[in-house]
Scaffold this active site. Sequence first.
Site, PDB file in Angstrom:
ATOM      1  N   TYR A  34       0.772  -1.278   0.053  1.00  0.00           N
ATOM      2  CA  TYR A  34      -0.170   0.134  -0.064  1.00  0.00           C
ATOM      3  C   TYR A  34       0.818   1.147   0.155  1.00  0.00           C
ATOM      4  O   TYR A  34       1.948   1.149   0.383  1.00  0.00           O
ATOM      5  CB  TYR A  34      -0.980   0.068   1.290  1.00  0.00           C
ATOM      6  CG  TYR A  34      -2.153  -1.038   1.096  1.00  0.00           C
ATOM      7  CD1 TYR A  34      -3.173  -0.657   0.487  1.00  0.00           C
ATOM      8  CD2 TYR A  34      -2.153  -2.138   1.644  1.00  0.00           C
ATOM      9  CE1 TYR A  34      -4.160  -1.563   0.326  1.00  0.00           C
ATOM     10  CE2 TYR A  34      -2.951  -3.222   1.761  1.00  0.00           C
ATOM     11  CZ  TYR A  34      -4.101  -2.675   0.827  1.00  0.00           C
ATOM     12  OH  TYR A  34      -5.271  -3.639   0.755  1.00  0.00           O
ATOM     13  N   GLU A  35       0.365   2.392  -0.387  1.00  0.00           N
ATOM     14  CA  GLU A  35       1.148   3.578  -0.713  1.00  0.00           C
ATOM     15  C   GLU A  35       1.448   4.051   0.737  1.00  0.00           C
ATOM     16  O   GLU A  35       2.596   5.004   0.496  1.00  0.00           O
ATOM     17  CB  GLU A  35      -0.002   4.692  -1.358  1.00  0.00           C
ATOM     18  CG  GLU A  35       0.642   5.887  -1.725  1.00  0.00           C
ATOM     19  CD  GLU A  35      -0.235   6.587  -2.443  1.00  0.00           C
ATOM     20  OE1 GLU A  35      -0.248   6.680  -3.759  1.00  0.00           O
ATOM     21  OE2 GLU A  35      -1.305   7.338  -1.651  1.00  0.00           O
ATOM     22  N   SER A  36       0.776   3.740   1.768  1.00  0.00           N
ATOM     23  CA  SER A  36       1.155   4.377   2.956  1.00  0.00           C
ATOM     24  C   SER A  36       2.362   3.802   3.622  1.00  0.00           C
ATOM     25  O   SER A  36       3.078   4.271   4.575  1.00  0.00           O
ATOM     26  CB  SER A  36      -0.095   4.037   3.904  1.00  0.00           C
ATOM     27  OG  SER A  36      -0.318   2.666   3.959  1.00  0.00           O
ATOM     28  N   GLY A  37       2.916   2.750   3.084  1.00  0.00           N
ATOM     29  CA  GLY A  37       4.199   2.017   3.493  1.00  0.00           C
ATOM     30  C   GLY A  37       4.164   0.775   3.800  1.00  0.00           C
ATOM     31  O   GLY A  37       4.940   0.041   4.193  1.00  0.00           O
TER      32      GLY A  37
END
Lengths: 251, 298
Positions: free
Chosen positions: A48-51
């Site tokens: 996911y883009e959040s890490g």
Amino acid sequence: MTTSSELLSVVASRELAGKRTVFAGIGLPTLAASLAHLTVAPDLEIVYESGVCGAHPSHLPETIADAVLITGAEAVLPMPALFGNVLQGGHIDVGFLGAAQIDRWGNLNSSVIGGWADPAVRLPGPGGAMEVMANSGEVFVVMRRHDPRSFVAELDFCTSPGPDRALADGIRPLGAGVTRVITDLGILARSGVGEPLRLVAVHPGVTVDRVREATGWPLEVDGEPATIEPPAAAELRRLREEVDPGRVYLR
Amino acid sequence: MADAVAAFVHDGDTVALEGFTHLIPTAAGHEIIRQGRRDLTVVRMTADIVVDQLLAGGCVRKLVSSFVGNSSAGSLGELRRRIERADPEPLEFEEYSHYGMICRYLAGAQRLPFYPLRSYAGSDLPSVNPGLRKVRSPYEDEQVYVVPPVNPDVTIVHAQRADRSGNTQVWGLTGIQAEAVYAAKKAVVVVEEVVDDDVIRRDPNRTLIPAHAVDAVVACPRGAHPSFAQGYYDRDNAFYRGWSAISADPVRLRDWLAEWVLGTRDHTEYVAKLGERYWADLAVDEAMSLPVNYGRRR
């Protein structure tokens, strides 16, 4: 009765067969990746883009940064590591993107309808989509609406360019850009640089003419398009009972 | 909080507020609105509810961002009115991609003149953002886009805990907060709790921001609401879903600000006004990590 969300999720999940790493946005891509994990791609790592890498959520996440994605995840990376090492480093097989507009080369607009400086509608903008497009091995796009307003001959604004536009700008991107577009009418595909999107498959009962009318450019068709297998009872059951029992995204 | 905002945020300043969905410094944003700051340039990767509120509060002249939206829950009404109709006044807007913003903070933190990245080739963004430039590699026959550094006058971040000197620990999503702090001329850290020095020193790997980068520590429990603090309280998803309707109507939005921000003396009052039953719904169960052994020389 299979809804459009269910149809798109199931068909998109099948496209992930054999893939190792997928970069998923929230909504339909999350449903497709989670279902694929349970069916055709048990070794799939969802990033996911959040890490978050290797998410194992106890509940369906409501954002790409939902707390349930953190608890039990295999890794949580700072943003420079996620975008720099993972994405730019070329570790993502498939990126999933959505957009307001797509053109025949798989270039995407998620910024504005109208002019950038005086838009009729201001959309959320690039986020990390530009980086997903440039650096993933390939990109799948799921579009809820297949109509000439979304499938356009000319984008109002190019937010996330595919490799053809990047090369014209003098820079070679890592990935092949958009290779599959999954809609409620069928599947468009292209193999890479220099290739336009072609119609390769339709859902049962959908005619080629209907897809042509819904597409804002003269759509090329790959011979006689295949007919997509409807969602199987087992796929629908897992999607409804295991992936999204609270009907957060399934409508 | 009131003292920190009074001391570190001035009219006309460039203010970075970071926290990627997690640990958004909302309480700091509310205090900026209460103190009536004007003409700010706000730098924030994901311009979301707190930015919509700062816009409605009349605090912002310019926005620098890579995503403008109410997460996956809808639109930002005030932001769209300002950009689409210049209502009630125009908004200067500088748009980047996420990694473009990250690289601006990296360049800023390292005092570099620019930072290269594999983005923007073929995009229309360079045509509307003169900050995006293409340069030739000094090593290979190759071109690459670069972004300029950002050095905010002040960066404000929210975190789980810090000691009194500013050693700040974050777990869960760590986002871009450390780089945003190092890029800034001054940095304010708002925390759920101030802890004894010993708590920090027993787990130094968890310190994301060391005290040397921090100018002020503010204790403000639940100061990230409606976003979340991993292990302290959950994201208020219902609030996010409700915001789109509130902000779609400028009268309703200004009434909301009058009641919840301008009508509360500080964040403690805001928290109390929501009520303990409200907070009970956002409570989380424990999921403890196993302790690690740092070892001790004999």
